[in-house]
Write a protein that holds these residues in place. Structure first.
Motif, PDB file in Angstrom:
ATOM      1  N   LYS A 118       7.930  -0.621   4.634  1.00 45.14           N
ATOM      2  CA  LYS A 118       9.183   0.133   4.719  1.00 45.14           C
ATOM      3  C   LYS A 118      10.086  -0.026   3.506  1.00 45.14           C
ATOM      4  N   ALA A 119      10.159  -1.235   2.961  1.00 38.16           N
ATOM      5  CA  ALA A 119      11.281  -1.541   2.065  1.00 38.16           C
ATOM      6  C   ALA A 119      10.900  -1.773   0.617  1.00 38.16           C
ATOM      7  N   VAL A 120       9.608  -1.650   0.293  1.00 43.02           N
ATOM      8  CA  VAL A 120       9.209  -1.958  -1.077  1.00 43.02           C
ATOM      9  C   VAL A 120       9.032  -0.665  -1.868  1.00 43.02           C
ATOM     10  N   GLU A 121       9.542  -0.660  -3.098  1.00 40.79           N
ATOM     11  CA  GLU A 121       9.384   0.508  -3.974  1.00 40.79           C
ATOM     12  C   GLU A 121       7.891   0.782  -4.186  1.00 40.79           C
ATOM     13  N   PRO A 122       7.477   2.062  -4.105  1.00 38.06           N
ATOM     14  CA  PRO A 122       6.044   2.346  -4.277  1.00 38.06           C
ATOM     15  C   PRO A 122       5.645   2.433  -5.743  1.00 38.06           C
ATOM     16  N   ASP A 123       5.968   1.379  -6.524  1.00 35.37           N
ATOM     17  CA  ASP A 123       5.675   1.424  -7.955  1.00 35.37           C
ATOM     18  C   ASP A 123       4.449   0.579  -8.317  1.00 35.37           C
ATOM     19  N   GLY A 124       3.854  -0.069  -7.308  1.00 34.27           N
ATOM     20  CA  GLY A 124       2.661  -0.864  -7.588  1.00 34.27           C
ATOM     21  C   GLY A 124       2.964  -2.246  -8.130  1.00 34.27           C
ATOM     22  N   ASN A 149       1.539   5.040  -0.749  1.00 30.86           N
ATOM     23  CA  ASN A 149       1.986   5.976  -1.802  1.00 30.86           C
ATOM     24  C   ASN A 149       2.089   5.378  -3.199  1.00 30.86           C
ATOM     25  N   ILE A 150       1.193   4.443  -3.524  1.00 30.15           N
ATOM     26  CA  ILE A 150       1.173   3.897  -4.884  1.00 30.15           C
ATOM     27  C   ILE A 150       0.411   4.891  -5.765  1.00 30.15           C
TER      28      ILE A 150
END
Lengths: 342, 682
Positions: free
Chosen positions: A85-91, A276-277
């Motif tokens: 939920k809370a982590v940026e999908p930037d890898g 969604n990475i």
């Protein structure tokens, strides 16, 4: 003056040219990555992540720094939920938590706020590979003796929903009427071992690697015995110990063990990344993970710390998780009953 | 025997190699830097050190880790005394008398006492570790589930000594604490008890938010009402550090006894310093002649917990080394260090090196603890007089700093924002309890013993049936429990009779409470009792849905609590309950009597507003921006401090939060809500 301009142009060309020819610098360069670990610092679970954090950067273009952060609570569920939920999908952030929660979603358990089918999967350093062990004082030496026992054999657990010991013992009991009594919940495997030493328990079902690390000599000197192993094929150093498939008498029983024990074993200790990475970054990380598993320094460090390495690739891990969700509904319903019902 | 002695000496010589000793000093230095920050405490820092120890040898690795850990055990007491903010949950008992001493201007003496008793305790614990090597395994194995359950019950009998005379309230408080320990996922049945669908409550209510809320918030409010510095009087000589050191030796027998309590509790898995600090405090109180001094700055109340806290280090190392069972998060990380070094906690650690074991390493732990504690205390004593000056800084400047420490400390323990909300809730509860004369220690004791009691009771019955009651050790502990309950009752009866003869009036105490009573008959006290009745009636009704095992403990605790609460309510209504209000912690309302009631009310509201304002600021803008912002607003607009001072302190707060916590320690602060709402704008 002219000379200066010339030097500047010369330098600039040599600074800029490589950038043009090789494209922009790798995404991970100069970045700090995080591994969120679902348990507190100090145990084997946490140490695996810490050793990985030291060696994986070598194989990621741009050599980022990786730090470990313990996100504890609810046995790791908070960590899993947060990753979703809370982590940026930037890898840049991935997690290491108890893989049992992935299966708990398939069994419709409360508190789960993620969809395991949308996570990205990097791989596992090791499987759980649990064994049924007993102390010398229990008097038991083989699984046959245990099955013939008139009084229930006391095996320690660490709480409902724990893959090993609790869930495995419940599944075995359900498929074979094994005469065992699950005494639970002790606070962790170390407390179970202590209770077994004190004679309160006969034994338990715990990861073979963890047992070997904690009791390095006892299995050789005959102070403790392994009666059964919860894996598909016998482990290398336990060639003569039967696998738990011998307990299954029916097709349904076989399926319960296959899914509830063996399939779960594969994703018991996963490294997972959020949904969604960007695909290229996910592939870079998966490849880096796989290469780290063969890295000599990484292996040496794990060996020094007596931590197991029995790697699972990202693709294998993802397949195992997806297969769990594809299990026929009646089997899942039955497992839900066996693992969670009073 | 000779082998043991050899290993003991070899353990000492191993430390005095250059690299090992230097690393120990490095550990101590790091411990100092982070140890003074509440809540952040050891675990996070020690975990950060783990990667660095891979390349060290075993003695070096443990020199740096244990050196650090030794300091952390000591420094936690410092914030407890100076600010009333528990540096760690295990330093909460130190507040009860340590902080009142600081208010009386005796901060130096309190710090001297806590440091010296800590040192004695640490050395005691370390040598017990050494002496127990031959018998530690059989000793620990004597305590199976039945004995552990009985020890939890025995621990609960100490409630009587922590009641401060308000026995019914103390029992109620302990009951509420026990009941609160059932919040969370019941690991036996998987049933969610009182979690209201919140995953962060699955593990129950943490000790850090409760102790922070319970003790720090009422102190902040008190400070806000008086608007003075923490120290309200200036004491010359008697307030000095040396006096505190002397106190330790004046009461050396008490210090030794409390060290023994700390060590013993640490050996038993599941007890540990969170429990032993209260037992030690109770012991200090019991053995004192004049019990009424406690809670108002009795030095014994500082010596007891101080000694027991640091002695627990040696004790918990025993179970860590001999069984691989960590007594605390800190010890769990030390086990990680064992793993990294390729060492296996267990019998090998207790076998001489000549026979293939690592005994000299185990003994080197003893020496590391002793030496690093001596160094720590030495350094602290040098700087104490400077630290004490903080208690003379005016309240308006110190309150923002304390608020920052409370919020940071609460958050940083588990990096969990919901803990902050819990802390505020328990802060309000703790303040109400303090105002209405409810002793808080029994509540905490119930909370920390509840889990142990419940799980071990079920494990005992599961494993042994009813026959667990007949185990010899169980019978011994049971006898001790009865003695622990009966002897104080008999003693107080006898004392009661003599007091009657001497004609001690209770009228004075009664008068004092009348001032607090705001209503005529339906007082605030009665309202609070009614609140407890409603909550418990609801909780019992709610738990009817649980299965038998999940319901059993809440019922067994909840029903008596409900009955006692009804009795208390009736006593409050009829005014009879007012006789006993001599609370253990904080009997410092004598200052307040000088202020008119409306001023007190207004200032209370003000300081509450600031406290919640900080919460709002941090929630909206995150720690990095919210904390400096709140500091500035409070100093400049709230207190009308000078520009220079306001800006300077704001900068310090920013540097502290952003540079130390965010950048250096990588504490994952949550983003402010404001930034999440406006995400699409940037």
């Amino acid at each position: 003056m002219k000379k200066n301009i010339f030097t500047m142009l010369f330098t600039l060309t040599f600074l800029i040219l490589p950038l043009i020819t090789y494209g922009s610098p790798p995404f991970f360069e100069g970045k700090t990555m995080r591994i969120m670990v679902g348990v507190s610092a100090g145990g084997g679970f946490d140490l695996h992540a810490r050793i990985l954090a030291r060696h994986m950067p070598k194989y990621i273009p741009g050599k980022p720094t990786i730090i470990v952060e313990n996100v504890t609570g609810a046995g790791g569920l908070i960590c899993a939920n947060q990753l979703y939920k809370a982590v940026e999908p930037d890898g840049l952030t991935f997690a290491h938590f108890n893989g049992g929660f992935l299966f708990a979603q398939a069994l419709e358990q409360p508190g789960i706020e993620f969809d395991a089918r949308k996570f990205g999967y990097l791989g596992c350093i090791a499987k759980e590979n649990a064994v049924l062990w007993v102390t010398k004082a229990s008097g038991l030496r083989s699984i046959e003796q245990l099955m013939a026992s008139k009084t229930p054999v006391k095996l320690g657990g660490t709480g409902i929903g724990a893959y090993a010991p609790d869930s495995i013992i419940r599944i075995w009991k359900a498929v074979s009427n094994m005469p065992v009594q699950l005494v639970t919940p002790y606070k962790g495997g170390a407390q179970v071992r202590l209770a077994a030493e004190a004679g309160e328990l006969a034994g338990s079902v715990i990861s073979w690697d963890a047992m070997k690390a904690a009791w390095p000599k006892r299995f050789e000197t005959g102070e403790a015995f392994v009666l059964l192993q919860a894996v598909e094929k016998p482990m290398k150093d336990l060639p003569k110990v039967p696998t738990d498939m011998i307990l299954a008498k029916t097709e349904e029983g076989k399926k319960l063990i296959e899914v509830g024990v063996h399939l779960n074993n594969i994703f018991a200790r996963p490294f997972v990344i959020g949904p969604n990475i960007p695909k290229d970054r996910l592939e870079i990380l998966k490849a880096a993970f796989e290469k780290t598993m063969k890295d000599k320094e990484f292996l040496a460090e794990c060996e020094k710390s007596r931590l197991p390495v029995d790697a699972v690739t990202g693709d294998e891990l993802e397949r195992a998780v997806m297969n769990a969700f594809k299990t026929p509904k009646p089997i899942l319903d039955k497992l839900k009953d066996v693992i969670y019902k009073q | 025997m000779v082998e043991l002695l050899n290993a003991f000496i070899s353990g000492l010589t191993q430390i005095f190699t250059f690299s090992t000793f230097m690393l120990m000093l490095v550990g101590i230095a790091i411990g100092f830097i982070v140890g003074i920050l509440p809540g952040l405490g050891g675990p996070a820092t020690i975990a950060l050190m783990l990667p660095f120890i891979v390349k060290m040898n075993a003695v070096e690795a443990f020199a740096i880790l244990l050196g650090m850990a030794s300091v952390l055990g000591t420094t936690g007491d410092i914030t407890s005394i100076l600010f009333g903010v528990p540096g760690e949950p295990t330093a909460a008992a130190t507040i009860l008398d340590g902080h009142p001493m600081a208010k009386k201007g005796e901060a130096g003496r309190a710090l001297g006492a806590v440091l010296m008793s800590s040192l004695v305790g640490a050395i005691f614990g370390a040598f017990v570790l050494a002496l127990f090597v031959p018998i530690v395994r059989p000793l620990v194995l004597t305590f199976s589930s039945p004995e552990l359950f009985m020890l939890a019950v025995l621990g609960l009998t100490f409630i009587a000594s922590l009641s401060g005379g308000a026995m019914l309230k103390a029992l109620l408080g302990a009951g509420i604490g026990l009941f609160l320990s059932t919040v969370g996922m019941d690991p036996q049945t998987g049933i969610q008890r009182f979690t209201f669908g919140q995953v962060f409550l699955w593990d129950g209510v943490g000790l850090v938010p409760i102790t922070m809320g319970f003790f720090a918030i009422p102190e902040i409010i008190d400070l806000g009402i008086h608007r003075s510095s923490i120290a309200k009087e200036k004491v010359k000589k008697i307030g000095g550090v040396i006096e505190g050191v002397k106190d330790t030796f004046r009461h050396i027998w008490l210090v030794i006894k409390c060290s023994a309590i700390g060590t013993f509790c640490a050996i038993i898995p599941g007890l540990g310093p969170a429990v032993s600090q209260w037992l030690a405090y109770a012991q200090a109180q019991q053995s004192a002649k004049d019990k009424s001094r406690f809670g108002k700055g009795a030095v014994e109340g500082v010596l007891g917990p101080g000694a027991s806290n640091n002695s627990s280090m040696g004790g918990s190392l025993i179970t860590t080394v001999a069984f691989g069972i960590p007594a605390s998060v800190l010890m769990a990380i030390l086990i990680g260090a064992f793993l990294i070094q390729g060492l296996v906690p267990g019998p090998d650690m207790l076998i001489p090196d000549t026979k293939g074991g690592h005994l000299s390493l185990t003994f080197s732990f003893v020496w590391i603890i002793v030496i690093s504690n001596i160094i720590t205390v030495g350094i602290c004593l040098l700087f104490l007089n400077q630290l004490v000056k903080v208690t003379y800084v005016r309240g308006s400047v110190i309150i923002p700093i304390i608020l920052l420490l409370v919020y940071l400390g609460t958050f940083a323990e588990k990096n969990a924002f919901p803990d902050i909300i819990l802390m505020l809730f328990f802060g309000v509860l703790g303040w109400v309890m303090e105002r209405l004369g409810w002793p808080r220690p029994p509540f905490i004791l119930g909370l920390v013993l509840g889990n142990l009691a419940e799980t071990r009771l079920f494990l005992a019955v599961d494993s042994y049936g009813a026959s667990w009651l007949l185990r010899p050790a169980v019978i011994v502990i049971m006898a001790l429990t009865f003695a622990g309950v009966l002897i104080p009752i008999l003693r107080s009866r006898r004392k009661g009779k003599t007091e009657e003869k001497e004609g001690v009036t209770e009228k004075e105490q009664g008068d004092r409470t009348d001032k607090k009573a705001l209503g005529i008959r339906f007082t605030w006290s009665a309202a609070f009792s009614l609140f407890i009745i409603i909550v418990f009636a609801w909780a019992l009704w709610y738990s009817r849905k649980f299965t038998f095992t999940a319901r059993f403990f809440p019922m067994v605790i909840g029903i008596p609590v409900l009955i006692f609460a009804i009795i208390q309510f009736i006593l409050d209504l009829t005014g009879k309950g007012k006789k006993v209000v001599e609370e253990v912690p904080g009997g410092e309302h004598e200052f307040e009597a000088k202020l008119p009631q409306d001023v007190v009310n207004r200032r209370t509201a003000g300081v509450f507003a600031w406290t919640f304002g900080w919460f709002l600021g941090i929630w909206l803008f995150g720690f990095n921006l919210g904390a400096p912002l709140c500091t500035f607003i409070q100093l400049k607009l709230g207190e009308r401090e000078k520009w220079v001072l306001s800006l300077a302190l704001t900068f310090v707060v920013w540097a502290f939060v952003y540079l130390v916590f965010d950048r250096f320690l990588n504490v994952p602060f949550p983003k402010g809500q404001f930034f999440l709402w406006t995400r699409h704008l940037f």
